[in-house]
Write an enzyme that holds these catalytic residues in place. Structure first.
Site, mmCIF file in Angstrom:
data_model
loop_
_atom_site.group_PDB
_atom_site.id
_atom_site.type_symbol
_atom_site.label_atom_id
_atom_site.label_comp_id
_atom_site.label_asym_id
_atom_site.label_seq_id
_atom_site.Cartn_x
_atom_site.Cartn_y
_atom_site.Cartn_z
ATOM 1 N N ASP A 24 10.653 -32.749 -46.023
ATOM 2 C CA ASP A 24 10.263 -32.294 -44.682
ATOM 3 C C ASP A 24 9.339 -33.296 -43.997
ATOM 4 O O ASP A 24 9.438 -33.528 -42.785
ATOM 5 C CB ASP A 24 9.569 -30.933 -44.767
ATOM 6 N N ASP A 80 5.653 -42.807 -71.423
ATOM 7 C CA ASP A 80 6.541 -41.734 -71.879
ATOM 8 C C ASP A 80 6.066 -41.208 -73.230
ATOM 9 O O ASP A 80 6.830 -41.149 -74.196
ATOM 10 C CB ASP A 80 7.982 -42.241 -71.968
ATOM 11 N N ASP A 112 13.182 -18.722 -50.814
ATOM 12 C CA ASP A 112 12.279 -17.595 -51.057
ATOM 13 C C ASP A 112 12.918 -16.298 -50.562
ATOM 14 O O ASP A 112 13.396 -16.236 -49.421
ATOM 15 C CB ASP A 112 10.951 -17.816 -50.344
ATOM 16 N N GLY A 161 15.282 -30.713 -45.028
ATOM 17 C CA GLY A 161 16.225 -30.946 -46.119
ATOM 18 C C GLY A 161 17.682 -30.910 -45.706
ATOM 19 O O GLY A 161 18.438 -31.871 -45.959
ATOM 20 N N ASN A 211 20.900 -27.902 -51.981
ATOM 21 C CA ASN A 211 21.530 -29.176 -51.631
ATOM 22 C C ASN A 211 22.751 -29.444 -52.513
ATOM 23 O O ASN A 211 22.660 -29.460 -53.739
ATOM 24 C CB ASN A 211 20.509 -30.305 -51.773
ATOM 25 N N SER A 238 11.208 -26.824 -55.023
ATOM 26 C CA SER A 238 11.033 -26.093 -53.771
ATOM 27 C C SER A 238 10.172 -26.928 -52.844
ATOM 28 O O SER A 238 9.985 -28.124 -53.070
ATOM 29 C CB SER A 238 10.386 -24.736 -54.051
#
EC number: 2.3.1.234
Length: 547
Positions: free
Chosen positions: A166, A464, A290, A179, A262, A136
């Site tokens: 953004d 990792d 949202d 986006g 997207n 988000s």
């Protein structure tokens, strides 16, 4: 049986949204979106917007519900976003929720915004026990349920993917929201431009990518940079989701959050899941951003499990983490059981038979000198990634692993011996051992700490550290998979390294607190700066995801 009716209010950032739901139906939903004239979101202005429209949104919602035969007196509870989010916005909608709760004399339910994104996805798709990729504005996390909580496998270490998009869009002169504008521009691109690809275990970093993309605008077209940004950022999050699938053995991926609208991101996740034989789920686009429905539905689940608030406990929490929530509405025994591989399967496999299908490579055995088994690690193409990104990453990681696995062994860390190096393939010693994710105990965790301490003392960061990348052979512990390793003596690099391991403990293994303490003991016994690193780990964990 009487339906349960819950009214939910969302207002963490842009959207002021309220909805009424039952167990099976969305009765009504009303939304008013804050739209600044210029730039990004202004928290106080957004809160003023929510305060201005809260009464009218609730009034319209109740009117729509009444048309469907639902009266205010039918409501059983009032749910609201308690966090995470922008403080001024959260406080505004919490006030509205408290007033409704008091006036109707019904319980108040504080909902974690991130978990609401997950629950709406599970409600609206066939997903049951998925690995969740939640992307988000302010949040980017890979999540899965275990032992009463939604556990975070990995997340952004700086800025959320949506905010990163953004931020770049504003620098590029694109209107808000950035986006969708980036997605539209990317469709007219003619070439890919190399950009930073930053993954640290299952964690991500987008700030460097945004800066590099802004710089690239000086020499390349907007369309090419938008395309390259998308391809790079989305490949990063899909890879991390695949790492979580490989580590857990689960077979479902759920996409959640506003960035999930997207189309290209959906395509990439679907390609990855198809290649792994996993199922990919995504709810309708109206439930990606949202919305009040997700708060109402999650509130309903909480209400039915007895999870309500008193007014005194209803303070908002702008930094409310996903893994802070006691998930009372899911019963562990109802979740799918992940099949565990038999340890003996690693030892009995014939040459050529695939042992493992990891996020980076496939592993199989081959005949070596004198008939001995040799392990082959082949970094196969990932079709979801752009070809240039894919070839660069596979080539770089193959070289890195060959070099640093040998450096680590010279530093006293047991690792496999490398026999042969090809462009995308390594032949190495076959260790007759088992990944400790099937065997982990506090005693083993202490040995892991000793091993990592020696590694960090030599200046190597593994990159990792998970329980999938440690093998136990007899009494000896081996560290494997150095594709993300690098030399770095900074506290931050070492802290992130240990943070990744601690996230693995918490997200995958029961009794993670004892595993962490045991690791710290072993780490301190072999690394002189262990206390400073462990302090940095705590700082990394506490970093807010809302800026």
């Amino acid at each position: 049986m009487k339906n349960t009716f819950i009214l939910g209010i969302e207002g963490t950032a842009w959207n002021l949204s309220a909805a009424i739901v039952t167990e099976t139906e969305i009765i009504a939903e009303v939304t008013e979106t804050y739209k600044p004239e210029v730039g990004g979101i202004h928290p106080r202005e957004a809160a003023q917007h929510h305060a201005k429209y809260a009464a009218s949104v609730i009034k319209r919602l109740l009117a729509e519900a009444k048309e469907k035969g639902v009266e205010p007196s039918d409501l059983d509870g009032i749910a609201f976003s308690q966090g995470p989010g922008l403080g001024p916005c959260l406080r505004t909608i919490a006030t509205a929720a408290r007033m409704l709760s008091l006036s109707l004399d019904i319980p108040l339910i504080g909902v974690n915004h991130c978990i609401a994104h997950i629950e709406i996805g599970i409600w609206r798709t066939p997903a049951r026990d998925p690995v969740v990729l939640y992307v988000s504005g302010a949040n980017s996390q890979v999540i899965s349920f275990m032992e009463g909580r939604y556990r975070v496998f990995g997340e952004t270490l700086d800025i959320g993917l949506g905010n990163a998009l953004d931020k770049f869009a504003r620098r590029a002169g694109l209107p808000h929201p950035g986006g969708p504008k980036i997605e539209a521009c990317a469709k007219d691109a003619k070439r890919y431009i190399p950009l930073p690809y930053v993954i640290k275990g299952m964690d991500l970093s987008f700030s460097g990518l945004s800066t590099a993309s802004s710089e690239a605008l000086k020499k390349a077209s907007l369309e090419d940079v938008c395309y390259s940004y998308q391809e790079t950022a989305f490949a990063m999050v899909v890879e991390v989701a695949e790492r979580a699938l490989a580590h857990t053995g689960k077979n479902e991926v759920l996409l959640a959050g506003g960035v999930g609208a997207n189309t290209r991101l959906r395509e990439m996740l679907n390609e990855m899941c198809e290649a792994r034989g996993a199922k990919f789920y995504v709810p309708e686009k109206r439930f990606m951003g949202d919305n009040g429905t997700m708060i109402a539905y999650t509130g309903l689940l909480m209400y039915k499990s007895g999870n309500t608030l008193t007014l005194e406990d209803s303070r908002v929490n702008p930094n409310f983490r996903t893994d802070d929530v006691n998930v009372t509405w899911i019963k562990e025994e109802e979740m799918k059981k992940v099949p565990e591989i038999s340890p003996e399967a690693f030892l009995r496999a014939p040459p050529g038979e695939r042992l493992d299908n990891g996020a980076e490579a496939v592993i199989y055995l081959d005949e070596g000198p004198e008939g001995k088994k040799v392990l082959v690690k082949e970094r196969v193409p990932k079709l979801y990634r752009h070809k240039e990104i894919d070839e660069r990453i596979r080539r770089e990681r193959n070289r890195t692993e060959a070099r640093l696995i040998s450096e680590a062994r010279r530093a006293g860390v047991p690792t496999p011996i490398i026999y042969d190096i090809e462009e995308f393939k390594l032949k190495m010693q076959f260790i007759e051992g088992v990944p400790i994710k099937y065997l982990i105990t506090p005693e083993l965790s202490e040995k892991v700490g000793e091993l990592v301490g020696r590694l960090h003392s030599s200046g190597i960061v593994h990159g990792d550290l998970t329980t999938s990348n440690l093998l136990l052979a007899g009494e000896r512990l081996y560290l494997i998979d150095f594709g993300l390793a690098y030399f770095d003596k900074s506290l931050e690099a070492r802290g992130v390294d240990v943070h990744v391991l601690f996230q693995t403990f918490e997200s995958t293994h029961r009794g993670h607190e004892t595993l962490v303490k045991a690791f710290e003991k072993g780490y301190g016994s072999t690394f002189i700066d262990s206390k400073d690193v462990l302090k940095r780990v705590e700082e990394i964990k506490k970093r807010a995801r809302y800026a």
